[in-house]
Design an enzyme around this catalytic site. Structure first.
Site, PDB file in Angstrom:
ATOM      1  N   SER A 192       0.857  -1.191   0.000  1.00 19.43           N
ATOM      2  CA  SER A 192       0.000   0.000   0.000  1.00 19.43           C
ATOM      3  C   SER A 192       0.894   1.242   0.000  1.00 19.43           C
ATOM      4  O   SER A 192       1.784   1.341  -0.851  1.00 19.43           O
ATOM      5  CB  SER A 192      -0.931  -0.053   1.209  1.00 19.43           C
ATOM      6  OG  SER A 192      -2.051   0.772   1.020  1.00 19.43           O
ATOM      7  N   ASP A 433      -9.146  -4.704  -6.092  1.00 21.07           N
ATOM      8  CA  ASP A 433      -8.757  -3.643  -5.161  1.00 21.07           C
ATOM      9  C   ASP A 433      -8.973  -2.299  -5.839  1.00 21.07           C
ATOM     10  O   ASP A 433      -8.383  -2.030  -6.891  1.00 21.07           O
ATOM     11  CB  ASP A 433      -7.277  -3.820  -4.802  1.00 21.07           C
ATOM     12  CG  ASP A 433      -6.707  -2.640  -4.032  1.00 21.07           C
ATOM     13  OD1 ASP A 433      -7.492  -1.806  -3.528  1.00 21.07           O
ATOM     14  OD2 ASP A 433      -5.457  -2.559  -3.935  1.00 21.07           O
ATOM     15  N   HIS A 458      -6.641  -5.844  -1.915  1.00 21.89           N
ATOM     16  CA  HIS A 458      -5.513  -5.010  -1.500  1.00 21.89           C
ATOM     17  C   HIS A 458      -4.454  -5.808  -0.719  1.00 21.89           C
ATOM     18  O   HIS A 458      -4.756  -6.370   0.322  1.00 21.89           O
ATOM     19  CB  HIS A 458      -6.079  -3.872  -0.629  1.00 21.89           C
ATOM     20  CG  HIS A 458      -5.208  -2.657  -0.537  1.00 21.89           C
ATOM     21  ND1 HIS A 458      -4.754  -1.962  -1.634  1.00 21.89           N
ATOM     22  CD2 HIS A 458      -4.727  -1.981   0.538  1.00 21.89           C
ATOM     23  CE1 HIS A 458      -4.029  -0.918  -1.234  1.00 21.89           C
ATOM     24  NE2 HIS A 458      -3.990  -0.914   0.072  1.00 21.89           N
TER      25      HIS A 458
END
Lengths: 500, 500
Positions: A192, A433, A458
């Site tokens: 991320s 995602d 994700h």
């Protein structure tokens, strides 16, 4: 609602973190594994540590506050936490690799239990595992407390990605010296926001990291490279694919909520209908809650539960003839389980994250996420940079620099730029995602590659492997391991050739 | 003499710059073309500009003081000078290239007349010529005056290479936007310190510069990658190759000077013998002068005069039976010509350079140049980091960061690191240049290449071509042009492929 909560954290716990609402600011960043387990509080540091392993040793590095200037204040230092697992390492003599996890916008010990990819693969690589905390999070806060650090406009100015990756550079070089492991290749991992840091780290410090796995790193969600509605388009697509009727119900629900709210006693009716723990003061409280719920369900749409499917099952299976709002509520119940009441703040995330990330978003992490009319299942909410800047100035006294990320790290025309420059980067994504809309989804060259799964969510690949994992996920991880093995193998060949 | 003057500037004028002695500090950096032309004063800005061309337009960019932080002071701005020559540019429509010269440690207008490589080749490439001044030099000094900027410990802290190359990034991106030339490839040029900046710029901002010619960039003269005595070993070699008797005389002269100086009236004898304009107060004044002379002669040992040969001819041709010191003086005369007296400060360089570069050397540009016993023709003078740091702290209150350059930009194991990363860098060197000892002299990959000439001196290739140039120099430049053409050609192919 120009800058609706950014569902940006990567690493779910095996529990839901329930916090007192910290802020109703739209700058929230969720950090949750969304499924219907019992809701629990956040782990204490001790709990987190014990969740992890007894093989971990914690250290602190005396880190420079400002790497890029030579003012007297630049020389101030702070203690930066890093954690090492020596168990699998084959040592400096055999030039065994370092696997380094770059901490992101959370205390390091929160992430540790979830980054399963590293310990899962350390035995195969005989790798040293190093986890480094991001400055201004967890135990790595300059001047001791977040209140003090963030309350001082001069100190919080040092809280940014360029300083953070320079921190990582220093810690890694220090460890290589200290362990006499100058020739050990370093593979860096991030997920991320941490994945963005990882890919930028390979680009800026190729002499320190040999290669990088950047999981779900939306490095193209800056400066309008990615269309504003990328994120919510994918949320929408996820729901539509799960169930068209569910998608339609959600799409219809927003105006329905507004309609009920505008009636006399409308907010009471809504509060009752959604069993909210506190009486709703505005319809937006409910709408924000639902929007966050759908966004997170999509972002963390993980097997085996698949939260999107879970919510849609609730909506679709609501007793026949139910009105739209009852069906929406059925989705909430399907997701959270039967509760005595539902706190509309329960998806807010913890102060440990929100305080820091709000600042980061108001300084350099300006990701223009918005929605037009009718391009998603949500009400329109275009990204308004002017308003965004205004809010940030009001909050912090300084303006964000919305172009700095692309100036410093690039992004525009990335294929043209990196096709004949750079190597050894894996950009991994799951196409379900919503953040994959800002990810690198095409191979850039032979060794700057995109690996994505159609059904992934994700940061899925970087979590611990599990027997119940679907085949496509196992395959993705295997592919990543194979690529990393290739980098290291070539590196050893080069090393040998140079020594001869 | 741990940190004897660093003969570091690149770009000679067609005159000698004679300045009042600014400082007897050993932190000097020469900036001279060494030949026996009449000694002249430094050019005024107007003179410099007129030396250049009428095709140049001067602009100022409102530059951010601190790119890497978000403190209120970071947002301060200053006016950064850049100069453009539009004459040869084929325009944005044909994606004609930018040739960008990165200013170094001098006022930009001083460099302009000498960077002949750019205007020489602009017509062939139909290139836009852009020259950008380095922060804190010339007209690009924050808060108006060097006194004010450098007198403030907070402001001078922003004076460093990372900030400087971020400035260049901003200016180039701004120009590309302004000229609607987003697809014009950018080739960056730099020489000496500017060459280091150029190579670092390609590594840190590959999305902005397609390729780089880094002329005489000693990027490996940091952190003990290069042996301390690299610089003076080459000075010694140059003299030895020019004439063994000359080399022997110089080698012998130092103890001879000390011997005479230690006699009663010894300094008067030396003052007379060397016709110094002022009476010598210490033998070191004379020795430093001679050492500087030899170092510069070697660094700028350019055709057609070849200053080293010139000095050695003087020494060797001194009337037979002359004592060593008379022969040494004959070398001085051969070099400078017959003068009524010789100012031992005449090789000092100007305040415009010395003030800035002294700071840069005391913050990040820590190049450990020294000499052992008997490894050069000079008296021993080992580099003493402790003393260096102490002196800097005394002078500026802060310590240099001797490892930061290699942490931020790399250098150790450069072949291993960049062999499979990076592209489009030419490291050019002349092997008679003492700084070539810290340069990249071996090809790193197919497109990160080293081009050197056996007889070349500092930055020779980037100067204007001249009919009298030796063949090997013309060949070197041709090779560089061909490589740059190759980069641009490939770029256009890639660009076309992506558009289709």
């Amino acid at each position: 609602m120009y800058s609706l909560l950014f569902p940006f954290q990567c690493l779910p716990f095996s529990f839901l973190i329930l916090f007192i609402s910290v802020s109703s600011s739209p700058h929230n960043t969720p950090r949750l594994r969304l499924h219907h387990e019992k809701i629990r509080r956040a782990p204490s540091d001790t709990e987190s540590a014990s969740l992890v392993s007894e093989n971990l040793k914690t250290y602190f590095y005396t880190q420079t506050l400002d790497h890029f200037n030579y003012n007297p204040q630049s020389y101030d230092t702070f203690k930066q936490q890093y954690i090492i697992n020596f168990k699998y390492w084959d040592g400096a003599k055999s030039n065994a690799p370092f696997f380094v996890y770059l901490g992101a916008e959370a205390p390091l010990v929160w992430d540790l239990p979830t980054i399963g990819f590293l310990p899962d693969n350390a035995p195969r690589f005989k790798a040293l595992l190093v986890y480094i905390e991001h400055r201004f999070y967890g135990k790595s806060i300059p001047f001791g407390s977040m209140d003090k650090a963030m309350g001082n406009e001069s100190i919080r100015g040092y809280f940014n990605s360029a300083q953070a990756i320079a921190d990582y550079a220093e810690v890694i070089l220090y460890l290589k010296r200290k362990l006499h492991a100058q020739n050990s290749p370093v593979i860096v991992f991030g997920a991320s926001y941490g994945g963005m840091l990882a890919s930028w780290f390979r680009l800026k410090y190729p002499h320190i990291a040999l290669g990088v796995l950047a999981s779900s790193a939306p490095i193209l969600y800056f400066d309008n490279i990615t269309p504003q509605n990328g994120y919510y388009s994918i949320v929408t697509k996820d729901f539509k694919e799960a169930s068209k009727t569910c998608y339609k119900a959600i799409r219809k629900s927003w105006s329905e909520i507004d309609k009920v709210a505008s009636r006399p006693n409308g907010l009471s009716i809504l509060s009752q209908k959604f069993k909210t723990c506190a009486h709703l003061n505005r319809a937006s409280e409910l709408k924000d809650f639902l929007e966050t719920l759908y966004a997170r369900a999509a972002q963390y749409n993980q097997p085996p539960e698949y939260p999107v499917t879970m919510i849609c099952s609730g909506i679709d299976e609501a007793s026949e003839g139910s009105d739209v709002l009852s069906r929406i509520f059925a989705g909430v119940v399907a997701y959270f389980g039967n509760m005595s009441c539902y706190d509309t703040n329960m998806l807010d995330y913890s102060p440990e994250i929100i305080v820091g990330w709000s600042w980061q978003r108001c300084s350099e992490m300006v990701m223009p996420i918005g929605r037009g009319s009718n391009d998603t299942m949500f009400p329109p909410s275009p990204f308004d940079l002017k308003q965004y800047v205004k809010d940030c100035i009001r909050k912090y006294g300084v303006s964000p620099r919305p172009h700095w990320v692309t100036t410093n790290y690039g992004g525009h025309g990335i294929k043209l730029v990196l096709h004949r420059f750079a190597s050894n980067i894996i950009f991994s994504n799951g196409l379900r995602d919503p953040y994959s809309s800002g990810g690198v989804l095409e191979d850039i060259s032979d060794s700057v590659v995109a690996i994505h799964t159609t059904n992934g969510s994700h940061c899925l690949d970087i979590l611990a492997a599990d027997e119940s994992d679907p085949k496509w996920l196992t395959k993705q991880r295997k592919e990543e391991v194979k690529i990393i093995q290739g980098w290291i193998k070539k590196y050893y060949v080069d090393l040998l050739a140079l020594k001869q």
